[in-house]
Design an enzyme around this catalytic site. Structure first.
Site, PDB file in Angstrom:
ATOM      1  N   ASP A  40       3.093 -28.766  35.286  1.00 40.13           N
ATOM      2  CA  ASP A  40       2.485 -28.371  36.540  1.00 40.13           C
ATOM      3  C   ASP A  40       1.971 -26.936  36.363  1.00 40.13           C
ATOM      4  O   ASP A  40       2.378 -26.231  35.435  1.00 40.13           O
ATOM      5  CB  ASP A  40       3.548 -28.449  37.648  1.00 40.13           C
ATOM      6  N   ASP A  46       0.858 -24.419  39.417  1.00 36.28           N
ATOM      7  CA  ASP A  46       1.293 -23.470  40.439  1.00 36.28           C
ATOM      8  C   ASP A  46       2.808 -23.388  40.495  1.00 36.28           C
ATOM      9  O   ASP A  46       3.509 -24.404  40.604  1.00 36.28           O
ATOM     10  CB  ASP A  46       0.761 -23.896  41.810  1.00 36.28           C
TER      11      ASP A  46
END
Length: 418
Positions: A200, A202
């Site tokens: 991922d 963020d």
């Protein structure tokens, strides 16, 4: 056929040793210095013994060296070996112990796992509790090895005697209360074969939420942050929340992308993680509920292999408040993991996924190893393992890679460990 080729004149196949054969355990301990190992085995060589096993550990300058050997033929010879080893040890101001027994080391039982423990700090109370839980569950700790001493203390326990899933279920719920992070993975060659890592972006690869960076320039940061937090907790449908947040950016000058790229802060250890994985032949990908306007720059900056993210629609040089194409949501991240694995020629069982939010859960559970990184409670509870220290390169320890190995590789090419 070459006469020196062992296959040219095959001899009798070697036979395994039996449990009733006599063996000697020679143990030496004391202040470490160069030449102790060579000296011990030179001493043993005088008696023509065969080496069955060797274990050596040096801790704070103190050595413990164990050699499991066959006894020399004849009772007098064994007595002579004992006298000679003790005399050699005394000359070096070491202590020696020689124990008679039978057979090799007891074989490890079925159900083998690697338990990686991360502590900041790692307390004696935590180690005692974990060891007790392993014992109570019917497992045995066969070996312990330190992986790193900073920025966290990381140790690896080789455990046998119970299935990996059962061991994980026993240890994982206790980790938070003990102040440690725990990863439990099955032993075997597959652990070394995870050749695709998908992260991922963020709050995982980077410290920021990209949409909040855009929102700060649009003057709607508080509204966007509130929706983002609810979505990451799993309280809102991600696709719906994404559209709601992006709509607040309508009319913002798209030139702000360059400013946002400059504001993005990599998570500590991110560069070291990626650099080390690439050295080992891993392929590295990112999949994000954020935007290609930022992830494309990260791909170029970090030398990543694959990427998927949403795209902010632009018209006449301004954001329209909409996204284009397939939305990368919770289910979408798992689909992209599978696509990346197919492109990389890697089975899902040999992938690692890292994320922090509820929209990462499908991806974490689909991967061979899912790592919840500084994640929300719902994610920590559902993932294979959780890391709750702010250093992304600690994921390397879960793969059995030591801090010393990372720093040695960095020193060779002049890289700076971040």
């Amino acid at each position: 056929m070459n006469a020196t080729d062992p296959a040219a004149e095959p001899g009798p196949a070697p036979q395994p040793r039996t449990d009733d054969e006599r063996t000697l355990l020679v143990k030496v301990f004391g202040k470490d210095r160069p030449g102790i190992t060579a000296g011990l085995f030179a001493t043993l060589a005088e008696y023509g013994v065969d080496v069955i096993d060797i274990e050596q550990v040096v801790t704070r300058g103190r050595i413990t060296l164990c050699a499991l050997v066959t006894p020399p033929s004849g009772q007098a010879s064994e007595g002579g070996l004992r006298v000679t080893v003790h005399r050699w040890a005394e000359e070096l101001k070491l202590q020696a112990e020689i124990i008679s027994g039978t057979g090799d080391n007891r074989p490890r039982r079925e159900g083998r796992s690697h338990v990686t423990v991360l502590g900041h700090p790692l307390t004696a109370a935590a180690v005692a509790a974990l060891a007790g839980l392993v014992s109570e569950a019917g497992g045995n700790i066969d070996r312990v090895f330190r992986l790193a001493k900073y920025p966290v203390t990381a140790v690896e326990l080789a455990v046998s005697g119970l299935p990996t899933e059962q061991l994980r279920a026993r240890l994982a719920p206790e980790a938070s209360a003990l102040g440690v992070d725990i990863a439990v993975v099955g032993a075997g060659l597959h652990r070394r074969a995870k050749r695709l890592v998908v992260m991922d972006v963020d709050s995982t690869l980077i410290q920021d939420e990209v949409i909040e960076l855009f929102a700060a320039h649009a003057g709607c940061e508080a509204e966007v942050a509130e929706v983002t937090a609810a979505a990451m907790r799993g309280e809102l449908d991600f696709a719906e929340s994404l559209r709601a947040r992006v709509s607040l950016l309508a009319g913002l000058d798209a030139a702000v992308v360059e400013k946002v790229r400059a504001e993005v802060r990599l998570t500590p250890g991110a560069r070291t993680l990626i650099r080390t994985l690439k050295r080992l032949g891993y392929q590295v990908a990112i999949v994000s509920g954020g935007f290609t306007q930022v992830t494309d720059h990260l791909v170029e900056q970090l030398g990543l292999d694959y990427a998927a993210a949403n795209t902010l629609e632009v018209a006449d040089g301004r954001f329209t408040g909409r996204v284009t194409g397939e939305i990368v949501d919770r289910a979408g991240k798992a689909r992209w993991l599978a696509r990346f694995a197919e492109q990389a020629g890697v089975p899902l069982a040999q992938t690692v996924a890292i994320g922090d939010g509820a929209n990462d859960l499908d991806m974490l559970n689909a991967a061979g190893l899912g790592v919840a990184f500084n994640a929300k409670p719902v994610v920590r509870e559902a993932a294979h393992t959780a890391v709750n220290v702010p250093f992304l390169d600690t994921v390397l320890y879960l793969l059995g890679i030591t801090r010393d190995e990372v720093e040695a590789a960095d020193a060779l090419d002049g890289s700076v460990t971040d």
